[in-house]
Every structure is written in C-alpha cells, then in structure tokens.
Design an enzyme around this catalytic site. Structure first.
Site, short mmCIF file in Angstrom:
data_model
loop_
_atom_site.label_atom_id
_atom_site.label_comp_id
_atom_site.label_asym_id
_atom_site.label_seq_id
_atom_site.Cartn_x
_atom_site.Cartn_y
_atom_site.Cartn_z
N LYS A 42 15.54 44.32 44.73
CA LYS A 42 14.44 44.48 43.59
C LYS A 42 13.82 45.93 43.70
O LYS A 42 12.92 46.25 43.08
CB LYS A 42 13.53 43.41 43.24
CG LYS A 42 13.99 41.94 43.20
CD LYS A 42 15.42 41.93 42.67
CE LYS A 42 15.06 42.05 40.99
NZ LYS A 42 16.15 41.92 40.23
N ALA A 43 14.43 46.81 44.52
CA ALA A 43 13.90 48.24 44.76
C ALA A 43 14.39 49.19 43.65
O ALA A 43 13.96 50.29 43.80
CB ALA A 43 14.03 48.54 46.08
N THR A 46 20.22 48.66 40.79
CA THR A 46 20.86 48.79 39.57
C THR A 46 20.85 50.21 38.94
O THR A 46 21.82 50.82 38.44
CB THR A 46 20.42 47.96 38.57
OG1 THR A 46 20.29 46.67 39.50
CG2 THR A 46 21.52 47.69 37.84
N LYS A 101 27.24 48.54 46.88
CA LYS A 101 26.08 48.26 46.82
C LYS A 101 25.89 47.36 48.34
O LYS A 101 26.56 46.44 48.28
CB LYS A 101 25.35 47.79 45.84
CG LYS A 101 25.23 48.47 44.53
CD LYS A 101 24.54 47.91 43.35
CE LYS A 101 25.45 47.06 42.63
NZ LYS A 101 25.24 46.50 41.43
N HIS A 103 22.64 44.71 50.25
CA HIS A 103 21.00 44.79 50.59
C HIS A 103 20.89 44.37 52.23
O HIS A 103 19.91 43.86 52.62
CB HIS A 103 20.55 43.33 49.81
CG HIS A 103 20.47 43.51 48.35
ND1 HIS A 103 19.98 44.68 47.89
CD2 HIS A 103 20.59 42.67 47.39
CE1 HIS A 103 19.76 44.33 46.43
NE2 HIS A 103 20.29 43.28 46.32
N SER A 133 8.79 41.71 41.68
CA SER A 133 9.71 41.74 41.06
C SER A 133 10.56 40.90 41.64
O SER A 133 11.55 40.11 41.04
CB SER A 133 10.55 43.31 41.36
OG SER A 133 11.57 43.36 40.58
N THR A 222 19.69 56.52 31.68
CA THR A 222 19.27 55.43 32.61
C THR A 222 17.71 55.23 32.45
O THR A 222 17.31 54.77 33.27
CB THR A 222 19.42 55.89 34.20
OG1 THR A 222 18.87 57.29 34.31
CG2 THR A 222 20.87 56.01 34.45
P1 A3P Z 1 10.92 44.81 37.92
O1 A3P Z 1 11.33 43.41 37.98
O2 A3P Z 1 9.47 45.17 38.30
O3 A3P Z 1 10.82 45.21 36.18
P2 A3P Z 1 17.31 46.00 41.47
O4 A3P Z 1 18.34 46.60 40.56
O5 A3P Z 1 17.30 46.45 42.86
O6 A3P Z 1 17.37 44.23 41.29
O7 A3P Z 1 15.77 46.10 40.82
C1 A3P Z 1 15.53 45.57 39.67
C2 A3P Z 1 13.95 46.16 39.48
O8 A3P Z 1 14.37 47.46 39.01
C3 A3P Z 1 13.36 45.29 38.14
O9 A3P Z 1 12.25 45.68 38.42
C4 A3P Z 1 13.94 46.22 37.01
O10 A3P Z 1 13.16 46.13 35.67
C5 A3P Z 1 13.91 47.70 37.75
N1 A3P Z 1 14.73 48.49 36.95
C6 A3P Z 1 15.98 48.58 36.49
N2 A3P Z 1 16.42 49.33 35.96
C7 A3P Z 1 15.20 50.31 35.85
C8 A3P Z 1 15.09 51.77 35.11
N3 A3P Z 1 16.12 52.29 34.62
N4 A3P Z 1 13.89 52.16 35.17
C9 A3P Z 1 12.76 51.39 35.70
N5 A3P Z 1 12.99 50.68 36.45
C10 A3P Z 1 14.06 49.78 36.46
#
Ligand code: A3P
Length: 290
Positions: A42-43, A46, A101, A103, A133, A222
């Site tokens: 969740k950092a 994606t 990818k 983790h 998140s 993006t």
């Molecule tokens: P939130 O839950 O705070 O919205 P990962 O891809 O590592 O699982 O991370 C997901 C987090 O990145 C989520 O955070 C998601 O909304 C956020 N995220 C994904 N794409 C994004 C973008 N283009 N801009 C900002 N945040 C993004």
C-alpha cells in the site's frame, strides 16, 4: 480461496501460500535487464508500476491496455492461489526485461537480483497513511488475515504482526542498502507533491529517455483519477470473492494525510511515541502531511 494465515519465513510473517512456496521464490533467477519494484504493501506499488510501464513504452497509453496490472507486472512471490495469477508462472512465460513487483523485505529478496545487478526501485510511504491504506485493503482483500478493529490494527502494525512484517524494518532495510545496491528510493509523498519530477527521476535511473511531451502524458495517465477509472490499472480484473471493491475500492483515496481522518488524538500520540523509539537509529525523511 479464503483468508490465508500468516506463517513466518525467517521471522517475517508471510501468507501461508507464499511461505509454503518459499523455496521456489528464493531460487528465482531474474535476468539482468529485469526491473524490481519493491514496497511495503500500500505504499504506491501500482502507481509506480504504471509509471515505469509507460516509461518503457515511450508514454504510449496502448502499452497499459495490453493486459491488466497483475499480468503486466506480476508479484514475484504470489506463487498461488488461483484466480490470482501466479507471479512465478507468469514470469516464466514473459520475455525480459520484465517488470516484477515484490513486497518482500530487503533480506528476503532472492539473491539473484543482487547478483545480476538488476535495477531496483523502492517506494516508501509515511507510516500512518500506509497503515490506514493497509487497514482498508485488509478488509477488501479476502486472502489476507481479518484486520479486526482499527485500534488493535494499529498495535499489530507497531509490533510488525501484519502480512510482510514490520513496516519499520521494511523501510529501513532498503534505506540502509540503497547506496551499496544502487536502489532508487522514492517517497509516495514526493510523487504526490511533484509527479513530473519523480517520473523524470525514475526515467534517469532506468536510463531511458522520453520526450517532455511523453513525460506530461505519463503524469496525466497515472493521475489517481485516471488510474481509478482505468480497468487495466484498478484491479477490477480480480474477482470480487478475492478483492471486494464494494467494501473499499483498490484505488481508495490516493491522498497524503488521510490518516488524520482515522487516528484519534490519543492513538496518534501512542503511535508517535512508539515511532520515535523504532526509528531512533535512522533519520528517513518521511512527511505525514504535504
Ligand atoms: P489509499 O488506500 O490511501 O487510497 P499499492 O499499489 O501499493 O497497493 O498502494 C495502493 C495505494 O496507492 C492506495 O492508497 C491507492 O489509492 C494509492 N494509489 C494508487 N494509484 C495512485 C495514484 N495514481 N496516485 C495516488 N495514489 C495512488
């Protein structure tokens, strides 16, 4: 499919289907041209993946339409279960350079990545937003352990008892090795603050060159809004018994400082006191607000 229990691998709690396949993950041999994106869950994994994929395709949006996110850039360690595509199986079928990818914390990254001097991009996000998140993700992702109430979740996070282990050890592990191992260490907050600057930083690190117009295009494609609506990026390919996006969408909020909507003042105080102790030995410049 169901919620997998956590099983320790060298002391790090991983979901059982990964722990049970650990030998094949550890033995993975990347190609020197492969690129690894490493994060605590969740950092901004994606988001970074989409940026890199577009950079490697000259900013051409068609590149992102080839296949959904987990297929274009598989998680190395997701060795099973269906219907989530197995990362190791997908990687075997792909030609290098592959975007991979993980983790896994630094010490569990298969040694082949270092032996082959692969490019490794780490993305870190401030602890409180990362926790919030992850809390929502653990509710919607039916393969991860039940998160339980938020207060208890905060304590599990502080003790490193969530899947993939301690956030503190994770961000420190890559930080300490970033120079020796030539890791590009990025911050989610920097990407929010100035996405163009960070896209250009990634571009230089990868030694690719795209036009200014293509950089602008990548930033646009993006943006949170565009990725949320893009079925190739928003994980809508994962069926609802696995990712129940009616509970919480994968592209949930995408903000810096959302933790203020979830932590009470008391929880924040307890967390900060513990944070200072756990991060005492290292000054990693995290920002909890922009
Ligand atoms: P939130 O839950 O705070 O919205 P990962 O891809 O590592 O699982 O991370 C997901 C987090 O990145 C989520 O955070 C998601 O909304 C956020 N995220 C994904 N794409 C994004 C973008 N283009 N801009 C900002 N945040 C993004």
């Amino acid at each position: 499919i169901g919620r997998f229990p956590l099983v320790p691998v060298r002391g790090v709690p991983l979901m059982s289907h990964i722990a049970n396949n650990w030998d094949s993950v550890w033995a993975f041999k990347p190609d020197p041209s492969d690129i690894l994106i490493a994060t605590y869950p969740k950092a901004g994994t994606t988001w970074t993946q989409e940026i890199i994929d577009l950079l490697l395709h000259n900013g051409d949006a068609e590149a992102c339409k080839r296949a959904p996110t987990p297929v274009r850039s598989p998680f190395l360690e997701i060795a099973s279960p269906p219907p989530i595509p197995s990362g190791l199986d997908l990687l075997k079928k792909m030609n290098p350079p592959r975007l991979i990818k993980t983790h896994l914390p630094f010490q569990l990254v298969p040694p082949g990545f270092w032996e082959n001097k692969c490019k490794v991009i780490y993305v870190a996000r401030n602890a409180k937003d990362n926790l919030v998140s992850y809390y929502f993700f653990d509710q919607m992702n039916k393969t991860q352990p039940e998160p339980g109430p938020f207060d208890g979740y905060i304590h599990k996070f502080m003790r490193g008892e969530l899947g993939w282990g301690s956030w503190y050890d994770h961000v420190k592990g890559y930080w300490l090795e970033r120079e020796k191992k030539n890791i590009l260490y990025l911050f989610y907050e920097d990407m929010k603050e100035n996405p163009q600057r960070e896209v250009e930083r990634i571009m230089r690190y990868l030694d690719v060159s795209v036009s200014d117009e293509a950089v602008r295009q990548i930033v646009e494609l993006t943006s949170f809004k565009n990725m949320k609506e893009n079925p190739m990026a928003n994980y809508s390919c994962i069926p609802s018994p696995v990712f129940d996006q009616s509970i919480s969408p994968f592209m949930r909020k995408g903000e810096v400082g959302d933790w203020t909507n979830h932590f009470t003042a008391e929880q924040s105080k307890v967390f900060d006191e513990d944070y200072d102790k756990q991060m005492r030995d290292l000054d990693i410049p995290f920002r909890v607000m922009l």
